[in-house]
Design an enzyme around this catalytic site. Structure first.
Site, PDB file in Angstrom:
ATOM      1  N   TYR A   1    -114.393 -69.838  34.877  1.00 39.15           N
ATOM      2  CA  TYR A   1    -113.017 -69.746  34.398  1.00 39.15           C
ATOM      3  C   TYR A   1    -112.801 -68.458  33.597  1.00 39.15           C
ATOM      4  CZ  TYR A   1    -111.458 -74.457  35.593  1.00 39.15           C
ATOM      5  OH  TYR A   1    -111.060 -75.572  36.271  1.00 39.15           O
TER       6      TYR A   1
ATOM      7  N   LYS B   1    -126.655 -77.248  39.172  1.00 37.17           N
ATOM      8  CA  LYS B   1    -126.989 -76.916  40.565  1.00 37.17           C
ATOM      9  C   LYS B   1    -128.156 -75.935  40.487  1.00 37.17           C
ATOM     10  CE  LYS B   1    -126.114 -76.941  45.033  1.00 37.17           C
ATOM     11  NZ  LYS B   1    -126.397 -78.110  45.885  1.00 37.17           N
TER      12      LYS B   1
ATOM     13  N   ASP C   1    -123.895 -82.078  43.398  1.00 36.07           N
ATOM     14  CA  ASP C   1    -123.494 -82.737  44.650  1.00 36.07           C
ATOM     15  C   ASP C   1    -123.946 -84.195  44.651  1.00 36.07           C
ATOM     16  OD1 ASP C   1    -126.089 -81.714  44.715  1.00 36.07           O
ATOM     17  OD2 ASP C   1    -125.974 -80.970  46.775  1.00 36.07           O
TER      18      ASP C   1
ATOM     19  N   ASP D   1    -114.570 -79.888  35.701  1.00 33.13           N
ATOM     20  CA  ASP D   1    -113.191 -79.984  36.184  1.00 33.13           C
ATOM     21  C   ASP D   1    -113.140 -80.892  37.412  1.00 33.13           C
ATOM     22  OD1 ASP D   1    -110.421 -79.337  36.489  1.00 33.13           O
ATOM     23  OD2 ASP D   1    -110.997 -77.986  38.114  1.00 33.13           O
TER      24      ASP D   1
ATOM     25  N   ASP E   1    -111.748 -85.178  37.747  1.00 34.53           N
ATOM     26  CA  ASP E   1    -110.702 -85.672  38.658  1.00 34.53           C
ATOM     27  C   ASP E   1    -111.266 -86.827  39.486  1.00 34.53           C
ATOM     28  OD1 ASP E   1    -108.806 -83.687  37.911  1.00 34.53           O
ATOM     29  OD2 ASP E   1    -108.088 -83.552  39.979  1.00 34.53           O
TER      30      ASP E   1
HETATM   31  C1  IPM Z   1    -107.771 -79.556  33.751  1.00 34.33           C
HETATM   32  C2  IPM Z   1    -106.833 -78.767  34.637  1.00 34.33           C
HETATM   33  C3  IPM Z   1    -106.945 -77.295  34.272  1.00 34.33           C
HETATM   34  C4  IPM Z   1    -108.376 -76.851  34.523  1.00 34.33           C
HETATM   35  C5  IPM Z   1    -105.947 -76.399  35.013  1.00 34.33           C
HETATM   36  C6  IPM Z   1    -104.523 -76.846  34.836  1.00 34.33           C
HETATM   37  C7  IPM Z   1    -106.100 -74.954  34.608  1.00 34.33           C
HETATM   38  O1  IPM Z   1    -107.122 -78.979  35.979  1.00 34.33           O
HETATM   39  O2  IPM Z   1    -107.569 -79.556  32.517  1.00 34.33           O
HETATM   40  O3  IPM Z   1    -108.698 -80.182  34.265  1.00 34.33           O
HETATM   41  O4  IPM Z   1    -108.717 -76.486  35.653  1.00 34.33           O
HETATM   42  O5  IPM Z   1    -109.156 -76.868  33.572  1.00 34.33           O
HETATM   43 MN    MN Z   2    -108.741 -80.387  36.327  1.00 29.50          MN
END
Ligand code: IPM
Ligand code: MN
Length: 353
Positions: free
Chosen positions: A142, A187, A219, A243, A247
């Site tokens: 990032y 990894k 993975d 990240d 999700d």
């Molecule tokens: C998160 C989001 C952010 C990230 C985006 C919006 C930049 O997906 O907080 O997980 O990738 O960190």
């Molecule tokens: Mn995210």
């Protein structure tokens, strides 16, 4: 206690859920005799439109003034489909993380018994799953060196020893307060940065003899989270892997609208839902405010105000049990409650209890 709170509603559904978080915060403060002072700041696409900067200096100053930041979401589709855009709303979020030194992102993956049927996983796999992902938030790809032209582009996944050490100590802290099991996700079979992570972790592990440490490739971790989510207690990983895995983690719970997070580090801590700005729902009063409200619970808990946090959690559970729910988690045939209605119900519950 006197609390100074910076409120950053941002974009999309952000302002709608932000209001619910603030109302809950105010109600809890009144109940427990705390005073609270709010200052609002602009960020994301809203701030680009107003002042051309997704994290303006004024907003940064407001964050520095505050004891904690209550953040909602940033992002707007008009930027998503324009690869040439010079500034993007997401840069505001990244600037905030970097400038406040928020290197540790705490993302709990909890399940709610009455929502287990909403999970795409089998109930027996999900029931009782409860783990925390500690995501490194200010390093890696990032923020590493980047290059981009028409033919070639790269991002650099750089990590230094001190960056890895400090996040590991945070993760061990959580593991010690929980079931004492830490999984370091990397990894290391391919990436040099991951090999440093693993090396540093192996050096630190003996300082925490009460914690069982294991190492897993990312993975494999992605697969295990779905096959056996109850395996995990605390996992720690670098920015990009964290990240993606969080999700994935939100799917286990059944709705992204349920999961809060805390980002802590050198300056003011930030509390925010893990979901994004859901622009399609903007202004429709249908977004789930629970992740934002649970972020307020995490905020109180950060200041060791655990009764305050517990009351919010109790109120959230009561709203779910009473089927006071936004459309995406409502039971079949049940009435749909708006964002406001769920928020007000929770505020009333807090006032009455
Ligand atoms: C998160 C989001 C952010 C990230 C985006 C919006 C930049 O997906 O907080 O997980 O990738 O960190
Ligand atoms: Mn995210």
């Amino acid at each position: 206690m006197n609390l100074k709170i910076a409120v950053l509603p941002g974009d999309g559904i952000g302002p709608e859920i932000s209001r619910q978080g603030v109302d809950v915060m105010t109600a809890v403060c009144e109940k427990f005799g705390h005073t609270v002072e709010y200052r609002h700041g602009i960020c994301g696409a809203d701030a680009i439109d107003k002042v051309g900067d997704p994290f303006p200096e004024d907003t940064y100053e407001t964050c520095l003034w505050a004891d904690a930041v209550l953040f909602s979401a940033v992002g707007d589709p008009k930027f998503d489909n324009d690869p040439k855009a010079k500034v993007r709303p997401e840069q505001g979020l990244l600037a905030m993380r970097k400038k406040l030194g928020l290197f540790a992102n705490i993302r709990p993956v909890e399940t709610f018994p009455c929502l287990i049927h909403k999970s795409p996983l089998k109930a027996e796999l999900v029931d009782g799953a409860d783990f925390i992902c500690i995501r490194e938030l200010t390093g890696g790809m990032y923020f590493g060196e980047k290059y981009e032209d028409n033919e070639r582009a790269y991002d650099t996944n750089a990590y230094t020893r001190p960056e890895i050490e400090r996040i590991l100590h945070v993760a061990y802290g959580y593991a010690l307060r929980r079931r004492k099991h830490l999984t370091v996700v990397d990894k290391a079979n391919v990436l040099a940065s991951s090999r440093l992570w693993r090396k540093v972790a192996q050096e630190i592990a003996p300082a925490y003899p009460d914690v069982q440490t294991d190492y897993m490739y990312v993975d494999n971790a992605a697969m295990r989270m779905i096959q056996e989510p109850k395996f995990f207690d605390v996992m720690v990983t670098e920015n990009t892997f964290g990240d993606i895995l969080t999700d994935e983690g939100s799917v286990i719970s059944g709705s992204m609208g349920l999961l809060p997070s805390a980002s802590t580090g050198e300056k003011t801590p930030v509390f925010e839902p893990i979901h994004g700005s859901w622009p399609q729902a903007k202004g429709k009063n249908i977004a789930n405010p629970l992740a934002q409200i649970l972020s307020v619970a995490m905020l109180f808990e950060y200041f060791n105000l655990s009764e305050e946090g517990a009351l919010i959690r109790q109120a959230v559970n009561a709203s779910l049990d009473s089927n006071v729910r936004t459309p995406e988690i409502q039971v079949e045939g049940g009435a749909h409650y708006s964002t406001d209605a769920v928020g007000s119900w929770i505020v009333d519950y807090i006032k009455k209890s």
